[in-house]
Design a protein around this motif. Structure first.
Motif, mmCIF file in Angstrom:
data_model
loop_
_atom_site.group_PDB
_atom_site.id
_atom_site.type_symbol
_atom_site.label_atom_id
_atom_site.label_comp_id
_atom_site.label_asym_id
_atom_site.label_seq_id
_atom_site.Cartn_x
_atom_site.Cartn_y
_atom_site.Cartn_z
ATOM 1 N N TRP A 38 1.941 -6.522 4.717
ATOM 2 C CA TRP A 38 1.672 -7.734 3.947
ATOM 3 C C TRP A 38 1.932 -8.951 4.820
ATOM 4 C CZ3 TRP A 38 1.786 -8.213 -1.834
ATOM 5 C CH2 TRP A 38 1.558 -6.982 -2.463
ATOM 6 N N PHE A 39 1.024 -9.933 4.771
ATOM 7 C CA PHE A 39 1.143 -11.175 5.533
ATOM 8 C C PHE A 39 1.117 -12.355 4.579
ATOM 9 C CE2 PHE A 39 -0.307 -8.267 8.702
ATOM 10 C CZ PHE A 39 0.112 -8.774 9.923
ATOM 11 N N HIS A 40 1.885 -13.374 4.910
ATOM 12 C CA HIS A 40 1.812 -14.649 4.206
ATOM 13 C C HIS A 40 1.599 -15.728 5.259
ATOM 14 C CE1 HIS A 40 3.617 -18.339 2.297
ATOM 15 N NE2 HIS A 40 2.660 -18.012 1.453
ATOM 16 N N GLU A 41 0.519 -16.481 5.109
ATOM 17 C CA GLU A 41 0.138 -17.537 6.049
ATOM 18 C C GLU A 41 0.128 -17.029 7.495
ATOM 19 O OE1 GLU A 41 2.746 -20.829 5.078
ATOM 20 O OE2 GLU A 41 1.543 -21.313 3.294
ATOM 21 N N GLY A 42 -0.406 -15.815 7.687
ATOM 22 C CA GLY A 42 -0.581 -15.237 9.017
ATOM 23 C C GLY A 42 0.633 -14.553 9.596
ATOM 24 N N THR A 43 1.751 -14.584 8.893
ATOM 25 C CA THR A 43 2.983 -13.980 9.397
ATOM 26 C C THR A 43 3.347 -12.775 8.541
ATOM 27 O OG1 THR A 43 3.764 -16.155 10.102
ATOM 28 C CG2 THR A 43 5.426 -14.427 9.901
ATOM 29 N N PRO A 44 3.712 -11.654 9.167
ATOM 30 C CA PRO A 44 4.127 -10.492 8.363
ATOM 31 C C PRO A 44 5.323 -10.836 7.477
ATOM 32 C CG PRO A 44 3.854 -9.861 10.664
ATOM 33 C CD PRO A 44 3.760 -11.360 10.611
ATOM 34 N N ILE A 45 5.287 -10.340 6.252
ATOM 35 C CA ILE A 45 6.424 -10.505 5.348
ATOM 36 C C ILE A 45 7.421 -9.417 5.732
ATOM 37 C CG2 ILE A 45 7.237 -10.505 2.957
ATOM 38 C CD1 ILE A 45 4.404 -11.378 2.124
ATOM 39 N N GLY A 46 8.500 -9.823 6.364
ATOM 40 C CA GLY A 46 9.456 -8.872 6.920
ATOM 41 C C GLY A 46 10.458 -8.322 5.926
ATOM 42 N N ARG A 47 10.593 -8.970 4.802
ATOM 43 C CA ARG A 47 11.564 -8.506 3.806
ATOM 44 C C ARG A 47 10.915 -7.461 2.909
ATOM 45 N NH1 ARG A 47 13.294 -13.629 0.987
ATOM 46 N NH2 ARG A 47 14.204 -12.119 -0.445
ATOM 47 N N GLU A 48 11.313 -6.216 3.118
ATOM 48 C CA GLU A 48 10.744 -5.099 2.359
ATOM 49 C C GLU A 48 10.930 -5.289 0.858
ATOM 50 O OE1 GLU A 48 11.699 -0.383 1.900
ATOM 51 O OE2 GLU A 48 11.696 -1.200 3.938
ATOM 52 N N ALA A 49 12.080 -5.820 0.461
ATOM 53 C CA ALA A 49 12.340 -6.027 -0.969
ATOM 54 C C ALA A 49 11.352 -7.025 -1.567
ATOM 55 C CB ALA A 49 13.775 -6.506 -1.181
ATOM 56 N N LEU A 50 10.964 -8.040 -0.800
ATOM 57 C CA LEU A 50 10.009 -9.028 -1.284
ATOM 58 C C LEU A 50 8.615 -8.411 -1.439
ATOM 59 C CD1 LEU A 50 9.732 -11.982 -2.142
ATOM 60 C CD2 LEU A 50 9.222 -12.544 0.244
ATOM 61 N N VAL A 51 8.211 -7.588 -0.484
ATOM 62 C CA VAL A 51 6.918 -6.903 -0.581
ATOM 63 C C VAL A 51 6.906 -5.993 -1.809
ATOM 64 C CG1 VAL A 51 5.421 -5.187 0.513
ATOM 65 C CG2 VAL A 51 6.371 -7.061 1.879
ATOM 66 N N ARG A 52 7.988 -5.248 -2.003
ATOM 67 C CA ARG A 52 8.065 -4.368 -3.184
ATOM 68 C C ARG A 52 7.975 -5.185 -4.469
ATOM 69 N NH1 ARG A 52 11.156 1.071 -2.362
ATOM 70 N NH2 ARG A 52 10.759 1.380 -0.156
ATOM 71 N N LEU A 53 8.646 -6.316 -4.468
ATOM 72 C CA LEU A 53 8.621 -7.191 -5.635
ATOM 73 C C LEU A 53 7.202 -7.679 -5.927
ATOM 74 C CD1 LEU A 53 10.663 -8.471 -7.623
ATOM 75 C CD2 LEU A 53 10.799 -10.409 -6.047
ATOM 76 N N PHE A 54 6.517 -8.181 -4.898
ATOM 77 C CA PHE A 54 5.147 -8.651 -5.086
ATOM 78 C C PHE A 54 4.223 -7.517 -5.527
ATOM 79 C CE2 PHE A 54 5.802 -12.291 -1.846
ATOM 80 C CZ PHE A 54 6.314 -13.104 -2.836
ATOM 81 N N SER A 55 4.459 -6.307 -5.025
ATOM 82 C CA SER A 55 3.587 -5.185 -5.381
ATOM 83 C C SER A 55 3.630 -4.885 -6.874
ATOM 84 C CB SER A 55 3.960 -3.943 -4.577
ATOM 85 O OG SER A 55 5.141 -3.331 -5.069
ATOM 86 N N THR A 56 4.723 -5.263 -7.536
ATOM 87 C CA THR A 56 4.847 -4.971 -8.965
ATOM 88 C C THR A 56 4.021 -5.913 -9.828
ATOM 89 O OG1 THR A 56 6.813 -6.363 -9.315
ATOM 90 C CG2 THR A 56 7.188 -4.061 -8.645
ATOM 91 N N VAL A 57 3.610 -7.060 -9.272
ATOM 92 C CA VAL A 57 2.797 -8.010 -10.041
ATOM 93 C C VAL A 57 1.370 -8.098 -9.484
ATOM 94 C CG1 VAL A 57 4.719 -9.340 -10.964
ATOM 95 C CG2 VAL A 57 3.703 -10.011 -8.772
ATOM 96 N N LEU A 58 0.969 -7.061 -8.745
ATOM 97 C CA LEU A 58 -0.381 -7.006 -8.201
ATOM 98 C C LEU A 58 -1.311 -6.399 -9.246
ATOM 99 C CD1 LEU A 58 -2.171 -7.391 -5.673
ATOM 100 C CD2 LEU A 58 -1.554 -5.059 -5.024
ATOM 101 N N ARG A 59 -2.486 -7.002 -9.380
ATOM 102 C CA ARG A 59 -3.476 -6.510 -10.339
ATOM 103 C C ARG A 59 -4.856 -6.593 -9.707
ATOM 104 N NH1 ARG A 59 -3.619 -9.622 -15.858
ATOM 105 N NH2 ARG A 59 -5.168 -10.943 -14.863
ATOM 106 N N LEU A 60 -5.691 -5.607 -10.018
ATOM 107 C CA LEU A 60 -7.082 -5.607 -9.584
ATOM 108 C C LEU A 60 -7.946 -6.024 -10.759
ATOM 109 C CD1 LEU A 60 -9.303 -5.031 -7.522
ATOM 110 C CD2 LEU A 60 -9.246 -2.634 -8.253
ATOM 111 N N ASP A 61 -8.640 -7.151 -10.596
ATOM 112 C CA ASP A 61 -9.583 -7.657 -11.590
ATOM 113 C C ASP A 61 -10.990 -7.527 -11.017
ATOM 114 O OD1 ASP A 61 -7.494 -8.310 -13.266
ATOM 115 O OD2 ASP A 61 -7.514 -10.449 -12.800
ATOM 116 N N PRO A 62 -12.019 -7.717 -11.815
ATOM 117 C CA PRO A 62 -13.384 -7.618 -11.296
ATOM 118 C C PRO A 62 -13.657 -8.540 -10.099
ATOM 119 C CG PRO A 62 -13.426 -7.610 -13.682
ATOM 120 C CD PRO A 62 -12.004 -7.905 -13.275
#
Length: 191
Positions: A49-73
């Motif tokens: 996962w990248f934010h503004e071109g930089t890898p998101i290094g905090r695994e806990a933050l990536v896991r957190l964001f993954s819980t609010v990810l949704r696929l819409d049309p």
């Protein structure tokens, strides 16, 4: 979205995910906020996962964001009760990094900590690259979100696969929770 609003949006998503995360996966399918625009988050095809071109290094933050990810049309979004922001996903948002056979069940773990048992509600599918012939295996994780099955994990599936006669000819596949999943045609090589 400006850098300032992107940061505010990112912090809002993190806060909402943290609040909802104490009760299991947030009910993002029930949230219908207005679209707030795009946020500069990209999930590379290798699951980074990248934010503004930089890898998101905090695994806990990536896991957190993954819980609010949704696929819409119209694509992938981070969704809270108050915000909906589109992100970019190069392939699948998750990677299946482990598989274990537990009785008659194949239990997968993703790079963001999801544990998924393959079966009728969590299908395994394999696409084949038309140019290279290379397989691209996927596992349904939740609500249309998939995990690319990592190559070493796919090799493990290939080792336990068994042949089955189908109308298209003999196919190798695996079973889990009463469902059977074709992973390769007989005679094909898992690259």
């Amino acid at each position: 979205m400006t850098a300032q609003s992107s940061k505010a949006g990112l912090e809002g998503v993190a806060a909402a995910a943290r609040d909802a995360g104490t009760r299991g996966l947030p009910p993002v399918h029930l949230w219908h906020p207005a679209h707030c625009g795009d946020i500069d988050i990209r999930i590379r095809k290798d699951g980074v996962w990248f934010h503004e071109g930089t890898p998101i290094g905090r695994e806990a933050l990536v896991r957190l964001f993954s819980t609010v990810l949704r696929l819409d049309p119209d694509g992938y979004h981070l969704v809270t009760p108050a915000e909906k922001m589109r992100i970019q996903v190069e392939d699948a948002p998750f990677i299946a990094v482990r598989v274990d056979r537990v009785g008659e069940t194949l239990r997968f773990e993703t790079n963001v900590g999801d544990v998924v048992e393959a079966g009728p509600d969590h299908l395994i599918r394999v696409e084949t690259d038309p140019v290279t012939g290379e397989p691209r295996p996927y596992l349904h994780v939740r609500r249309g979100l998939e995990a690319l099955i990592a190559r070493p994990v796919f090799y493990e599936l290939a080792e336990i696969a068994e042949p089955r006669a189908t109308p298209e000819g003999e196919v190798f596949g695996v079973s889990s929770n009463g469902a059977w999943f074709p992973i390769a045609a007989a005679g094909s090589v898992v690259a």
